[in-house]
Design an enzyme around this catalytic site. Structure first.
Site, short mmCIF file in Angstrom:
data_model
loop_
_atom_site.label_atom_id
_atom_site.label_comp_id
_atom_site.label_asym_id
_atom_site.label_seq_id
_atom_site.Cartn_x
_atom_site.Cartn_y
_atom_site.Cartn_z
N ASP A 91 0.83 -1.21 0.00
CA ASP A 91 0.00 0.00 0.00
C ASP A 91 0.86 1.26 0.00
OD1 ASP A 91 -1.46 -2.25 0.93
OD2 ASP A 91 -2.88 -0.98 1.98
N HIS A 93 -1.13 4.45 -0.56
CA HIS A 93 -2.18 5.30 0.02
C HIS A 93 -1.92 6.81 -0.10
CE1 HIS A 93 -5.34 2.80 1.54
NE2 HIS A 93 -4.51 2.00 2.17
N ASP A 120 -4.08 -0.36 -3.41
CA ASP A 120 -4.26 0.75 -2.47
C ASP A 120 -3.27 1.88 -2.75
OD1 ASP A 120 -6.32 -0.67 -1.39
OD2 ASP A 120 -5.60 -0.59 0.68
N ASP A 123 -6.45 7.15 -1.61
CA ASP A 123 -7.21 7.34 -0.37
C ASP A 123 -6.28 7.58 0.82
OD1 ASP A 123 -9.79 7.29 -1.32
OD2 ASP A 123 -10.11 5.16 -0.95
N ARG A 124 -6.85 8.28 1.78
CA ARG A 124 -6.22 8.65 3.05
C ARG A 124 -5.11 9.68 2.83
NH1 ARG A 124 -7.54 3.16 5.01
NH2 ARG A 124 -9.25 3.48 6.48
N ASN A 152 -8.38 -2.94 -2.44
CA ASN A 152 -9.78 -2.69 -2.09
C ASN A 152 -10.12 -1.20 -2.12
OD1 ASN A 152 -8.11 -2.57 0.39
ND2 ASN A 152 -10.05 -2.13 1.42
N HIS A 153 -9.10 -0.32 -2.07
CA HIS A 153 -9.38 1.11 -2.13
C HIS A 153 -9.45 1.64 -3.57
CE1 HIS A 153 -9.56 2.88 1.94
NE2 HIS A 153 -9.06 1.70 2.26
N HIS A 201 -3.80 -8.46 -3.30
CA HIS A 201 -3.86 -7.41 -2.29
C HIS A 201 -4.28 -7.89 -0.91
CE1 HIS A 201 -4.12 -3.41 -0.64
NE2 HIS A 201 -5.32 -3.70 -0.17
N ARG A 250 -13.36 -6.66 9.66
CA ARG A 250 -13.69 -5.58 8.73
C ARG A 250 -15.17 -5.62 8.33
NH1 ARG A 250 -8.73 -3.65 6.20
NH2 ARG A 250 -7.00 -5.11 6.49
N HIS A 277 -2.50 -4.73 2.35
CA HIS A 277 -3.82 -4.55 2.96
C HIS A 277 -3.81 -4.23 4.45
CE1 HIS A 277 -8.14 -4.84 2.86
NE2 HIS A 277 -8.24 -6.03 3.41
#
Length: 348
Positions: A91, A93, A120, A123-124, A152-153, A201, A250, A277
């Site tokens: 990730d 991110h 990923d 995001d964030r 997943n993002h 992932h 989750r 992840h």
């Protein structure tokens, strides 16, 4: 956290970026029919200096990426010759300045120095556009220097919550955001390196028994992430220390034990599973009797966790994992999910 499915679009076939003029005042390298090394390097520096690429070029990159990625299989294979290597990252991110640090430590992507980024990308972190545009531009410049798998993002639902939608609309516009969603739907789900190492992932917490690599390759991935099924499990499941399958905290997919990892790898003639992840304080974790590695490449995640980042280099001669850990790089004063908080403040 829910994983919500959605409808796929084909905006890349409808949009006409050629009607957009690039002003004479634009001070970046111009994009021609192909993405040159000069263009990529100029773009990397523009982003480093908090500049954008022209919106025409943003759209062009995404349309080109859609055409390239949709022709890849849901599971693709890479062969690394004995005298070559490949680097696998987890990730990122939206932590663009940490992406640059990876390149400083390991070299820029090239045919001789290829990378695989395991989802990923966005995001964030508040530099998600910069991260994903950089990775896509390298991929378009030379498909053999950059490989990408979906996380997943890379999902419309999560992008609405964790910042990427707000960032993209602020920096570019809604059409660019829709193009990104199409690109995300075309991203492959998994990769096998030298018939030994599987990279995906999330994990292999499959409800269905006896899943094969062919089953993964056959997934119709070209959509937003569904709430269940193989595609969901690949992107959302997590390992656990106990044997067997269990409920995932989750609220999506399952957790899977070392016995599940061993059986899946043995049944499919594989040696090692690489997934991402999950943030790890050391940047990585080895478990399941050395058959599973989690790799996470966003140090000091969300500017608060204090973790290291890491990446793995595999030499084609032995395909043994070699880890590099690194600490976070300084970045401009935009905190995590800056554009979401800015939008929220405007609405209040």
């Amino acid at each position: 956290m829910e994983a919500i499915g959605g409808t796929k679009t084909h905006i890349s076939e409808e949009i006409n970026y050629n009607v957009i003029d690039v002003e004479e005042s634009y001070d970046g390298v111009r994009l021609g029919e192909v993405i040159t090394k000069e263009f990529v390097e100029d773009m990397v520096e523009r982003f480093k200096n908090q500049k954008k690429i022209h919106i025409k070029y943003a759209m062009e990159i995404l349309v080109m990426a859609s055409k390239l990625l949709k022709n890849e299989k849901s599971l693709f294979r890479i062969n690394v010759p004995e005298d070559r290597h490949i680097t696998v990252c987890g990730d990122t991110h939206g932590q663009y300045y940490d992406l640059l640090k990876i390149f400083e430590l390991n070299g820029r992507p090239s045919k001789e120095n290829p990378f695989l980024f395991n989802g990923d990308f966005v995001d964030r972190g508040s530099f998600s556009c910069e991260v994903i545009f950089t990775l896509l531009a390298y991929k378009l410049h030379d498909p053999e220097c950059m490989y990408l798998t979906r996380g997943n993002h890379e999902s419309r639902h999560l992008n609405q919550i964790y910042g990427f939608e707000a960032e993209t609309v602020k920096k570019y516009n809604g059409e660019v955001y829709e193009l990104f969603q199409e690109v995300f739907n075309y991203l492959p789900l998994a990769c096998v390196i030298n018939s030994k190492v599987l990279v995906l992932h999330g994990g292999i917490g499959f409800k269905e028994p006896g899943v094969t690599l062919q089953d993964i390759e056959n997934i119709d991935r070209m959509r937003d992430i569904p709430e269940d099924g193989l595609m969901c499990d690949i992107l959302w499941s997590d390992p656990q220390k106990l044997n067997g399958l269990g409920l995932n905290k989750r609220g999506v997919s399952r957790v899977f034990g070392p016995d599940v990892t061993k059986k899946f790898l043995d049944d499919n003639g594989l040696e090692l599973l690489i997934r991402s992840h999950e943030v790890k304080m050391a940047g990585y974790e080895v478990e399941a009797n050395n058959r599973l590695i989690t790799i996470f490449s966003a140090p000091n995640y969300c500017d608060s966790v204090g973790n290291k980042g890491a990446f793995i280099r595999f030499n084609g001669s032995d395909m043994k994992p070699n880890f590099t850990q690194f600490t976070h790089a300084p970045h401009p004063p935009l905190g995590p999910m800056h554009y979401v908080s800015s939008l929220y403040n405007q609405l209040m």
